[in-house]
Design an enzyme around this catalytic site. Structure first.
Site, short mmCIF file in Angstrom:
data_model
loop_
_atom_site.label_atom_id
_atom_site.label_comp_id
_atom_site.label_asym_id
_atom_site.label_seq_id
_atom_site.Cartn_x
_atom_site.Cartn_y
_atom_site.Cartn_z
CG ASP A 1 44.19 37.22 43.00
OD1 ASP A 1 44.04 36.47 41.85
OD2 ASP A 1 45.03 37.44 44.34
CE LYS B 1 46.31 34.35 43.59
NZ LYS B 1 46.86 36.12 43.76
N1 HSE Z 1 47.49 40.10 41.64
C1 HSE Z 1 47.52 39.46 41.98
C2 HSE Z 1 48.34 39.43 43.13
C3 HSE Z 1 49.09 38.58 41.45
O1 HSE Z 1 48.53 40.49 43.52
O2 HSE Z 1 48.79 38.72 43.52
C4 HSE Z 1 49.31 37.07 41.10
O3 HSE Z 1 48.18 36.57 40.87
#
Ligand code: HSE
Length: 383
Positions: free
Chosen positions: A184, A188
């Protein structure tokens, strides 16, 4: 501006509530999957209701299925509607293509909430790219892992208990592997690089999450006044290529990153003229993320159309020139793989601080050790 929605989960519901109150905006139809359809006064299961409504100027999409999000985006852009997405998974794969389509159609394609939750970091980078030079961008871009690292260090939680609570609090992805593996955060930083440099790095990336971290590691750091954070880093190398990676980093307790607690995020940009700029804020959750979606809509009303430059394309990250000293915890038999500045033997375990070495080499050595069935945890030492 009438704004339709695709997705009515945690973020979608908050977006709807905010649209009812926002200046110059009004909510349009909400596209629902048939199994979740409950109210025909504002919901529909037919996307054509949105695409064919001439009053609907923009579509906001807050779903997790990247392929579906891409199809919704293509259809909306082709129909001449502005498109705002909070889906980092979707934009990290299809962003460059959708940017071209949006420009061809003369409409907006913005995705501020896909990086940093509430923080307008992509807008800041987009503006900086146009009048300054973004030298690097980095930070804590995942709320789940920050919550876990903080709970393990400050509250003595186990890894499993901290993850369970982060899930219960709604921070984690549906499959939390994306959070704890660093995937994740990587998506980003890919978006941040694409906005800053016009290169969406899709190959050559290095990613290490926190899955190998133990409570003993955390105790070891705490005893030395160190705090572990999962950091995404991107920037330009001297030859103009782009680097991008995600890995745990150890900070002294007075570093700004060490004071980022719970599910908060921190995003830092360093620009030639602007210098260093740090944003700290909620990185996840319905209202904070929705506020960044609404910020995109405000930007569209003010005629801002694109975060990605016109020539944005996919590329390869070059991580060879990016160096760090690393803290490494390995079995004693693997210790010789590293050039150690400090080493401490603890039974069969060896804890090393390495001399400066390329990010790429560290990640490759860890992969080799794991391929041999042995364990390793590593974290870069903050400069
Ligand atoms: N799962 C992601 C986090 C949600 O914990 O940052 C927000 O992008």
């Amino acid at each position: 501006m009438k704004v339709a929605l695709v997705g009515f989960g945690t973020v979608g519901k908050s977006v709807y509530d905010m649209l009812e109150k926002a200046e110059g905006m009004t909510p349009g139809k909400v596209l629902m999957l048939p199994e979740f359809f409950t109210d025909p006064t504002f919901q529909t299961t037919d996307y054509n209701d949105i695409l064919n409504d001439p009053e609907t100027e923009a579509v906001v999409e807050c779903i997790t299925n990247a392929k579906a999000g891409y199809e919704y985006a293509r259809a909306a852009l082709n129909a001449g509607k502005h498109y705002v997405s909070s889906s980092k998974a979707m934009v990290a794969v299809y962003g460059a293509e959708l940017n071209r389509l949006a420009r061809e159609k003369g409409v907006a394609f913005l995705f501020g909430a896909a990086c940093g939750g509430s923080m307008p970091i992509l807008m800041a980078l987009s503006q900086s790219r146009q009048m300054d030079e973004v030298l690097s961008v980095s930070g804590i871009l995942n709320g789940t892992t920050n919550y876990m690292l903080d709970a393990m260090q400050r509250k003595g939680c186990t890894y499993e208990a901290a993850l369970k609570t982060a899930q219960e609090l709604g921070y984690a992805e549906a499959d939390p592997t994306a959070d704890v593996s660093g995937a994740d955060s990587l998506r980003k930083i890919m978006l941040a690089c694409a906005v800053s440099y016009g290169v969406l790095p899709s190959e050559g990336l290095n990613r290490e999450g926190i899955e190998s971290l133990t409570a003993e590691d955390v105790n070891h750091f705490a005893a030395r006044g160190l705090v572990c954070r999962l950091i995404a880093k991107g920037g330009r190398n001297e030859d103009g290529s782009v680097y991008a990676c995600v890995e745990p980093v150890l900070f002294g307790k007075n570093a700004p990153e060490s004071s980022v607690l719970d599910n908060n995020n921190l995003a830092k940009s360093v620009c030639r003229y602007n210098g260093s700029l740090v944003l700290i804020g909620q990185g996840a959750g319905g209202d904070p993320t929705a506020s960044n979606v609404l910020r995109d809509l405000v930007n569209i009303r003010a005629a801002y159309r694109h975060y990605l430059p016109a020539d944005c394309k996919e590329g390869t990250a070059m991580n060879d020139a990016c160096l760090s000293r690393y803290y490494v915890r390995v079995d004693g038999q693997d210790a010789g793989l590293f050039q150690a500045e400090e080493a401490e033997q603890d039974g069969s375990v060896c804890r090393i601080v390495t001399a400066a070495m390329p990010v790429k080499k560290m990640h490759q050595l860890a992969a080799d050790i794991r391929a041999n069935g042995r364990k390793v945890f590593f974290a870069a030492m903050a400069e």
